[in-house]
Design a protein around this motif. Structure first.
Motif, short mmCIF file in Angstrom:
data_model
loop_
_atom_site.label_atom_id
_atom_site.label_comp_id
_atom_site.label_asym_id
_atom_site.label_seq_id
_atom_site.Cartn_x
_atom_site.Cartn_y
_atom_site.Cartn_z
N ILE A 111 0.84 -1.21 0.00
CA ILE A 111 0.00 0.00 0.00
C ILE A 111 0.87 1.25 0.00
CG2 ILE A 111 -1.64 1.35 1.40
CD1 ILE A 111 -2.82 -1.34 2.33
N ILE A 112 1.92 1.23 0.86
CA ILE A 112 2.84 2.37 0.92
C ILE A 112 3.51 2.59 -0.43
CG2 ILE A 112 4.98 3.22 1.96
CD1 ILE A 112 4.11 1.79 4.54
N LEU A 113 3.95 1.49 -1.06
CA LEU A 113 4.60 1.57 -2.38
C LEU A 113 3.62 2.12 -3.43
CD1 LEU A 113 7.05 0.98 -4.15
CD2 LEU A 113 6.17 -1.35 -4.50
N PHE A 114 2.37 1.67 -3.34
CA PHE A 114 1.35 2.13 -4.29
C PHE A 114 1.12 3.64 -4.12
CE2 PHE A 114 -3.12 3.18 -5.07
CZ PHE A 114 -3.22 2.84 -6.41
N ILE A 115 1.00 4.09 -2.84
CA ILE A 115 0.79 5.52 -2.57
C ILE A 115 1.98 6.33 -3.09
CG2 ILE A 115 0.59 7.25 -0.72
CD1 ILE A 115 -0.94 5.11 0.90
N TYR A 116 3.20 5.80 -2.88
CA TYR A 116 4.41 6.51 -3.32
C TYR A 116 4.42 6.64 -4.84
CZ TYR A 116 9.28 7.22 -4.58
OH TYR A 116 10.44 7.69 -5.14
N LEU A 117 4.12 5.52 -5.54
CA LEU A 117 4.13 5.54 -7.01
C LEU A 117 3.03 6.47 -7.55
CD1 LEU A 117 4.76 1.75 -7.77
CD2 LEU A 117 6.35 3.64 -8.08
N TRP A 118 1.86 6.41 -6.91
CA TRP A 118 0.75 7.28 -7.35
C TRP A 118 1.12 8.77 -7.15
CZ3 TRP A 118 -3.26 7.27 -10.30
CH2 TRP A 118 -4.21 8.28 -10.19
N GLY A 119 1.72 9.07 -6.02
CA GLY A 119 2.17 10.44 -5.76
C GLY A 119 3.21 10.89 -6.77
N LEU A 120 4.09 9.96 -7.14
CA LEU A 120 5.13 10.27 -8.13
C LEU A 120 4.50 10.58 -9.49
CD1 LEU A 120 8.24 10.36 -8.24
CD2 LEU A 120 8.19 8.02 -9.10
N ILE A 121 3.50 9.75 -9.86
CA ILE A 121 2.81 9.97 -11.15
C ILE A 121 2.08 11.31 -11.16
CG2 ILE A 121 0.92 9.13 -12.61
CD1 ILE A 121 1.71 6.27 -11.73
N VAL A 122 1.38 11.60 -10.08
CA VAL A 122 0.64 12.87 -9.99
C VAL A 122 1.60 14.06 -10.06
CG1 VAL A 122 -0.76 14.33 -8.45
CG2 VAL A 122 -1.30 11.89 -8.70
#
Length: 241
Positions: free
Chosen positions: A1-12
């Protein structure tokens, strides 16, 4: 979940950066296009300003060659328009110096009142064609001080020339000078009997390349006269309004 949030934040974050980059590119393109339009308008206006006196000079020469008209009057008309051409070219060169910060102030001590008087008399031909009145009001005492004759000449020419464009035939242009603060400074006022300037236009009055209502009043201008005047006044440690 943390990795997903990090990747999503990076994309945004990258999307926002890309939006900002595209917005900046669009703004730069619009600024470049506006600059090109401004330069084109400036050179078009300069061409019109140069063509008018050249046409008058050409017509005067044709009249002289044909032996028509009053010779002294035609010579005077040609001289006035040659002087107008010279002043316009000097103004463009002075504007370029301001743009490149190469303009210098060269002051000397002298009679400001006498200088204003001689300059205004030299500008009187600008008003004769339209039957305008040019009035000069100077105090009885001498107005002496340090000033740059070349810069003051250009300031007066631009303001009087501008007044002639909007006074209309049979109008009156008044130039006055005085020392309201016990001789510490000289205030020169130029007024005319034209329609005046709307308050909504005052903020753009000294803006570079601003055309104002030239086309509405069937007059031409380069859009640098009042801007250059403001630069020359401030170079002389003065203010203009």
């Amino acid at each position: 979940i943390i990795l997903f949030i990090y990747l999503w934040g990076l994309i945004v974050r990258r999307r926002e950066q890309e939006k900002s980059r595209l917005l900046l590119l669009r703004q730069e393109k619009e600024s470049f296009e506006e600059l090109n339009r401004t330069k084109l308008r400036f050179f078009t206006n300069v061409t019109h300003e140069l063509l008018t006196p050249l046409t008058v000079i050409s017509a005067s020469i044709s009249e002289l060659r044909a032996g028509k008209g009053d010779m002294s009057s035609l010579y005077r008309i040609a001289e006035v328009n040659v002087a107008k051409l010279v002043r316009l070219l000097q103004q463009i060169l002075e504007f370029r110096k301001v743009e490149t910060d190469n303009i210098k102030l060269r002051v000397s001590y002298g009679d400001i009142g006498a200088f204003v008087n001689s300059t205004v008399e030299a500008l009187r031909p600008l008003t004769l064609k339209q039957s305008m009145k040019l009035e000069l009001k100077l105090p009885d005492e001498r107005l002496t001080g340090y000033f740059d004759p070349d810069k003051l000449d250009k300031i007066l020419y631009n303001l009087v020339s501008n007044a002639t464009k909007y006074s209309g035939s049979d109008g009156t242009i008044t130039i006055s000078a005085g020392t309201p603060d016990n001789g510490r400074s000289v205030v020169i006022k130029i007024s005319d009997t034209g329609q005046g300037i709307p308050k909504s236009k005052l903020t753009n009055l000294f803006k570079r390349f601003y055309d104002g209502d030239y086309r509405e009043h069937n007059t031409t201008g380069t859009g640098i006269g009042l801007s250059l005047t403001k630069d020359l006044v401030e170079l002389s440690h003065g203010t203009i309004e």
